[in-house]
Design an enzyme around this catalytic site. Structure first.
Site, PDB file in Angstrom:
ATOM      1  N   GLU A   9      -3.133 -10.314  -7.821  1.00 18.95           N
ATOM      2  CA  GLU A   9      -3.391  -9.222  -8.763  1.00 18.95           C
ATOM      3  C   GLU A   9      -2.950  -9.541 -10.188  1.00 18.95           C
ATOM      4  OE1 GLU A   9      -2.312  -5.236  -7.478  1.00 18.95           O
ATOM      5  OE2 GLU A   9      -2.511  -5.883  -5.401  1.00 18.95           O
ATOM      6  N   GLU A  87      -3.190   0.008  -1.484  1.00 23.44           N
ATOM      7  CA  GLU A  87      -3.884  -0.257  -2.747  1.00 23.44           C
ATOM      8  C   GLU A  87      -4.295  -1.719  -2.822  1.00 23.44           C
ATOM      9  OE1 GLU A  87      -5.487   2.103  -5.580  1.00 23.44           O
ATOM     10  OE2 GLU A  87      -3.981   2.763  -4.143  1.00 23.44           O
ATOM     11  N   TYR A 300       9.053  -7.546  -1.742  1.00 19.74           N
ATOM     12  CA  TYR A 300       8.075  -6.588  -2.273  1.00 19.74           C
ATOM     13  C   TYR A 300       8.746  -5.252  -2.582  1.00 19.74           C
ATOM     14  CZ  TYR A 300       3.694  -4.106  -2.932  1.00 19.74           C
ATOM     15  OH  TYR A 300       2.671  -3.364  -3.461  1.00 19.74           O
ATOM     16  N   ARG A 302       7.502  -2.076  -3.302  1.00 19.85           N
ATOM     17  CA  ARG A 302       6.987  -0.738  -2.950  1.00 19.85           C
ATOM     18  C   ARG A 302       7.049  -0.574  -1.440  1.00 19.85           C
ATOM     19  NH1 ARG A 302       3.863  -2.816  -7.016  1.00 19.85           N
ATOM     20  NH2 ARG A 302       4.066  -1.701  -8.995  1.00 19.85           N
TER      21      ARG A 302
END
Length: 686
Positions: A9, A87, A300, A302
């Protein structure tokens, strides 16, 4: 020779991963977030065709898409390595569509941390795209669009342009408005305490607090009750009746989830939730560490899971045994008595932890910015502490009798520091009681009655709001920051110090939504929606059926609201006169906040900035007015209206008074417990 293309991303992540994989066999590119989404210019959901989303390539992403297609065409294999959440899964799905990758192709790789070993391991274990996760994201996206794009225009028509409503943001604003209602409706309740300052036979001080009678705690509600007790204990002996000694354990903290990290960073480091996540993202994506090169420092960011991998547990055990000793390692693990995780937890991820426990904060301090070090230090210490033994305290409870009444004192002394040896962000002092025995008499020096009043509930801070949102099941780790940012940017909420307060606009919008869309800004509805998204991800529910179930009542509410909601005039007339035509000036709301405009518009188009005077003259030039201003980052400060001729500025509110000791101006100091006037001169003790 054809290479393998890996798509992530962010450019920062791409740079880090390409170093690990090597440029000779791999090309790593960034999608820079989403590449396809619903159009901004229209609803983008075909309601008549079973809520089919009408995705388009995002405007401005043409060059990125073109480059990804070009690289994919000349690559022997394409791996989609977006974030390991809903997401991220949806972004991979959209990328697969654009790049013509078949649904059954094993093209998806994921990793919880950005280290060389983890990335190479992930490359060897590709899987197909998880369509259930994609569907959960689509349901959320479509529902948010249906609510936002169909309710927001009603607010534009009835209040003013630029407003918005949303499934999570409107509930969050309502929570803050409801808290303000509770504060305004609060009626203080009187209560009293009685303290005794006494001395032991060895002339040592001891302070005791009123409890009640032997087996009955008595609440002191008024002065009459206090005076009655004072009369009864007058000239009575204070006798040590009972001494109880025991040990108390304080459990080591759990490792960080996203929300708890945001709360701790706010409380311990004074970081906003937005700042915390921005710095955490940098630590996750990769930092150029001296002697190592670029490496992801934390897992990570989240996550709502407290799970830790067995490998990470083993490494932390090695570290604790090696550096601190066997007594500090927690031998009994949570696996034996399994802690029941909230059913909403997405347990695919671990808790937030350092990627290497041996990469201590001090060892890499020179490679980090000041704020990066602060946050990494907090995360590293929390993780190590979570694997350590509890701290143990010796507690001494003393019960004394005077007349028929009981007074108590409690002392504590740390017996074993345990996890606090590492997680030591709070200063703590032992409270040692003097050596006394049962049957001793104490000499009463002074009996001190104190009147108190109960306090209204505190306004939310960012930290306490995130905690509440998590407890109520509203939103997810990835939504807390954008939700708070949105309601601040919309002007529904403003910050007063660290407190979040509803604005007049926020209250008006919330009232309209409550009157017309009660179901959709209800906490239970929003929490149930999160549960529905979980069932979609688990493969137990079709996403379009969840959307359909919610849309029917929304459709009816919209039709009713368009007909019934009355237009709200938010203009505030002032006493200030327009210098052009002599009419009164009014306060209006614009895109960038409040401003002054002539009431006689459109005949007179005179406008000027709104100056927020606080009714105090400048303590420097004595001529200008002190006005409340906002910094570029939105922080309130106070300055002189004669700027730039007078450069007076203060973060704290001047009171207009002068310190009688040094002659400096006085300011208002706000703490969690009180607001008081103090001297602005730091060298003055007043």
């Amino acid at each position: 020779m054809a290479k393998t293309l890996v798509i992530v991303e962010s450019p920062a992540k791409a740079k880090t991963i390409e170093k690990f994989l090597g440029k000779s066999h791999y090309t790593v590119k960034a999608s820079v977030g989403h590449v396809r989404d619903l159009p901004k210019s229209k609803l983008g959901v075909d309601i008549e065709n079973n809520f089919e989303p009408q995705y388009i390539n995002i405007r401005g992403k043409g060059d990125v898409i073109k480059e990804l297609k070009k690289e994919a065409k000349k690559s022997k294999q394409v791996y989609l390595a977006t974030d390991p959440d809903r997401e991220g899964e949806a972004i991979s799905w959209h990328l697969a569509h654009i790049l013509n990758i078949e649904e059954d192709k094993e093209c998806r790789i994921e990793f919880n941390e950005i280290t060389k070993e983890t990335i190479k391991k992930a490359i060897k274990s590709p899987r197909t795209i998880n369509l259930n996760m994609v569907d959960a994201q689509q349901a959320r996206r479509v529902l948010d669009r249906l609510l936002g794009y169909q309710i927001s225009p009603i607010l534009w028509q009835k209040v003013r342009k630029g407003l918005s409503a949303g499934r999570v943001q409107s509930v969050t604003t309502k929570l803050i408005c409801d808290r303000e209602k509770d504060i305004n409706a609060f009626i203080p309740k009187e209560y009293w305490t009685i303290e005794i300052d006494a001395k032991t036979e060895n002339n040592e001080d001891i302070a005791l607090k009123f409890y009640g009678k032997s087996n009955e705690k008595i609440e002191l509600e008024n002065e009459e009750a206090v005076n009655s007790i004072l009369e009864q204990i007058q000239n009575q002996d204070l006798l040590v009746e009972k001494i109880e000694s025991k040990s108390r354990r304080k459990a080591a903290p759990k490792p960080f989830t996203t929300s708890v990290l945001q709360q701790e960073a706010a409380n311990k480091l004074s970081f906003t939730t937005k700042k915390t996540m921005m710095i955490a993202q940098e630590l996750y994506e990769g930092i150029d560490v001296e002697g190592e090169g670029t490496v992801g420092l934390i897992s990570y960011i989240r996550t709502d899971s407290r799970r830790i991998s067995e490998e990470a547990k083993e490494k932390s055990k090695e570290y604790i045994l090696d550096k601190l000793g066997e007594s500090y390692y927690k031998k009994a693990t949570d696996d034996k008595k399994k802690v029941k995780e909230n059913k909403k937890v997405q347990d695919a991820h671990e808790a937030i932890r350092p990627t290497s426990v041996y990469r201590t904060p001090e060892s890499i301090k020179s490679s980090l910015s000041k704020d990066q070090f602060k946050l990494y230090n907090l995360i590293w210490r929390r993780f190590v502490a979570s694997q350590m033994e509890d701290s143990i305290f010796d507690v001494l409870n003393v019960e004394c009798k005077v007349g028929d009444f009981i007074f108590k004192a409690t002392g504590s002394k740390m017996k074993f520091d345990g996890y606090t040896k590492i997680y030591n962000f709070i200063e703590r002092e032992d409270k040692i009681l003097p050596a006394i025995e049962e049957g001793n008499k104490l000499n009463i020096n002074e009996v001190i009655p104190n009147q108190h009043f109960t306090q209204p509930p505190a306004r939310y801070t960012e930290a306490s709001l995130v905690k509440t949102l998590e407890e109520l099941g509203i939103g997810r780790p990835s939504t807390y920051v954008p939700t708070i940012t949105t309601i601040l940017n919309r002007g529904y909420v403003e910050k007063q110090g660290t407190s979040l307060c509803p604005t007049e606009l926020g209250i008006i919008v919330t009232n309209i939504l409550e009157d017309n869309f009660q179901k959709f800004i209800d906490v239970d509805f929003t929490a149930q929606m999160e549960n529905d998204l979980d069932t979609i991800e688990e493969g137990n529910t079709q996403w379009k059926s969840v959307v359909a179930k919610s849309y029917e009542p929304l459709k009816e509410a919209i039709e009713t609201a368009i007909a019934n909601v009355e237009k709200v005039n938010m203009d505030e007339e002032t006493d200030e006169i327009c210098e052009n035509c002599g009419s009164n000036m009014v306060i209006k709301y614009g895109r960038f906040g409040k401003f002054m405009a002539c009431k006689n518009y459109p005949e007179c188009k005179n406008t000027k900035p709104l100056v927020n005077k606080i009714g105090v003259k400048c303590p420097i030039c004595k001529d200008g007015d002190i006005i409340l201003r906002k910094s570029k980052k939105g922080k309130s400060f106070y300055g002189c209206s004669n700027y730039p001729n007078c450069d007076f500025v203060s973060w704290s509110k001047p009171t207009g008074e002068i310190c009688e000791h040094c002659g400096s101006y006085m300011i208002e100091k706000v703490t969690k417990s009180e607001t008081k006037n103090v001297c602005s001169n730091k060298d003055c003790k007043k």
